[in-house]
Design a protein around this motif. Structure first.
Motif, PDB file in Angstrom:
ATOM      1  N   CYS A  56       0.704  -1.482  -0.529  1.00  0.00           N
ATOM      2  CA  CYS A  56       0.328  -0.291   0.270  1.00  0.00           C
ATOM      3  C   CYS A  56       1.102   1.100  -0.341  1.00  0.00           C
ATOM      4  O   CYS A  56       0.199   2.255   0.176  1.00  0.00           O
ATOM      5  N   GLY A  59      -0.790   4.735   1.556  1.00  0.00           N
ATOM      6  CA  GLY A  59      -2.207   4.975   1.745  1.00  0.00           C
ATOM      7  C   GLY A  59      -2.581   5.593   1.139  1.00  0.00           C
ATOM      8  O   GLY A  59      -4.593   5.556   1.001  1.00  0.00           O
ATOM      9  N   GLY A  62      -5.487   3.187  -0.724  1.00  0.00           N
ATOM     10  CA  GLY A  62      -6.132   3.822   0.511  1.00  0.00           C
ATOM     11  C   GLY A  62      -7.864   4.595   0.476  1.00  0.00           C
ATOM     12  O   GLY A  62      -8.906   3.748   0.629  1.00  0.00           O
ATOM     13  N   GLU A  63      -6.648   5.383   1.141  1.00  0.00           N
ATOM     14  CA  GLU A  63      -7.976   6.717   1.084  1.00  0.00           C
ATOM     15  C   GLU A  63      -8.867   6.821  -0.433  1.00  0.00           C
ATOM     16  O   GLU A  63     -10.029   7.462   0.018  1.00  0.00           O
ATOM     17  N   LEU A  66     -11.866   5.380  -0.174  1.00  0.00           N
ATOM     18  CA  LEU A  66     -12.602   5.098   0.513  1.00  0.00           C
ATOM     19  C   LEU A  66     -13.636   6.586   0.211  1.00  0.00           C
ATOM     20  O   LEU A  66     -14.749   6.782   0.659  1.00  0.00           O
ATOM     21  N   VAL A  74     -10.872  -0.583   4.818  1.00  0.00           N
ATOM     22  CA  VAL A  74      -9.265  -1.002   3.963  1.00  0.00           C
ATOM     23  C   VAL A  74      -8.480  -1.189   4.771  1.00  0.00           C
ATOM     24  O   VAL A  74      -8.019   0.029   5.976  1.00  0.00           O
ATOM     25  N   TRP A  91      -3.209   7.729   8.401  1.00  0.00           N
ATOM     26  CA  TRP A  91      -4.129   6.884   8.774  1.00  0.00           C
ATOM     27  C   TRP A  91      -4.524   7.466   9.579  1.00  0.00           C
ATOM     28  O   TRP A  91      -6.133   6.816  10.314  1.00  0.00           O
ATOM     29  N   HIS A  94      -8.162   8.723   9.086  1.00  0.00           N
ATOM     30  CA  HIS A  94      -9.477   7.144   8.946  1.00  0.00           C
ATOM     31  C   HIS A  94      -8.928   6.465   9.647  1.00  0.00           C
ATOM     32  O   HIS A  94      -8.845   5.207   9.701  1.00  0.00           O
ATOM     33  N   LEU A  98      -9.504   2.883   7.780  1.00  0.00           N
ATOM     34  CA  LEU A  98      -8.228   2.803   7.050  1.00  0.00           C
ATOM     35  C   LEU A  98      -6.948   2.671   7.810  1.00  0.00           C
ATOM     36  O   LEU A  98      -6.769   3.212   8.652  1.00  0.00           O
TER      37      LEU A  98
END
Length: 236
Positions: A56, A59, A62-63, A66, A74, A91, A94, A98
């Motif tokens: 990842c 991140g 991942g964001e 979302l 996630v 991180w 979220h 996340l």
């Protein structure tokens, strides 16, 4: 000399400070992230899902998941702690949706059947044992879950030059799979109904999507090919 995890770790430690600003975010990562999110939405709509994003980085992807799919949860997993620390603000903003996990894609620190979706975007060529990684991704998927894996498409002359010549000269003896090799990896891991799509552009990439095996999919054909224009987590 083969590529190993120590080389990968050293490379990504160096890259962690500039990762969010590098040109690949625009050239390759952005287009591949959009393609993956489109596929997740097509498959799952807006219903709640658990996603593992393997490799990842900080991140970013991942964001993006979302923002596009607010009912998702996630887990972002990376081998390199420095990469995860580079996304500290992401991180923390979220916290419940996340979550960073430091781990190895060849030995995923999750129980069997933990996720609806596993994504792997542009990191797979760094994995020394690619078959084991795909097999682990199959293991942590729920029956009928999806693995969506993106990596550079190196089968055509332009992709070969970018990935097998330019990238290898910078990153070392990494390995971008051919389209047929990727299908074999998925089949050997137990995936069925495997689809592939080539995305053209300055940095062409291949999206391979497989469905995790269930009792009802035993014996089905495996392939459909389309080629248009930082927390520690233990297995439960």
């Amino acid at each position: 000399m083969g590529y190993d995890k120590q080389q990968a770790t050293e490379e990504f430690i160096r890259w962690s400070e500039s990762y969010d600003r590098c040109i690949l975010q625009w050239l390759l990562f952005g287009p591949s992230h959009r393609a993956l999110i489109s596929r997740i939405r097509e498959r799952f709509g807006d219903r709640p899902i658990r996603v593992l994003d393997a490799g990842c980085g900080t991140g970013q992807f991942g964001e993006k998941i979302l923002k596009a799919l607010p009912n998702a949860q996630v887990f972002g997993m990376d081998l390199v702690a420095e990469m995860l620390r580079g996304g500290a603000r992401r991180w923390s903003s979220h916290r419940d949706t996340l979550m960073p996990v430091q781990g190895d894609s060849e030995h995923l620190p999750f129980a069997d059947g933990s996720f609806d979706v596993v994504t792997c975007a542009n990191s797979f060529h760094h994995y020394p044992d690619q078959q084991r990684a795909v097999t682990e991704m199959h293991r942590v998927l729920k029956p009928g879950g999806r693995l969506m894996l993106v990596d550079g498409f190196r089968d055509a002359p332009w992709g070969w030059f970018i990935y097998d010549v330019c990238v290898e000269s910078i990153e070392g003896n990494v390995h971008h799979c051919s389209r047929s090799r990727m299908r074999d990896l998925f089949a050997n891991a137990g995936f069925v109904e495997t689809n592939q799509k080539v995305h053209r552009g300055p940095a062409p990439f291949l999206l391979t999507e497989g469905t995790a095996r269930t009792a009802s999919t035993l014996g089905r054909p495996h392939f459909k090919v389309s080629t248009p224009g930082v927390r520690q987590h233990s297995r439960a």
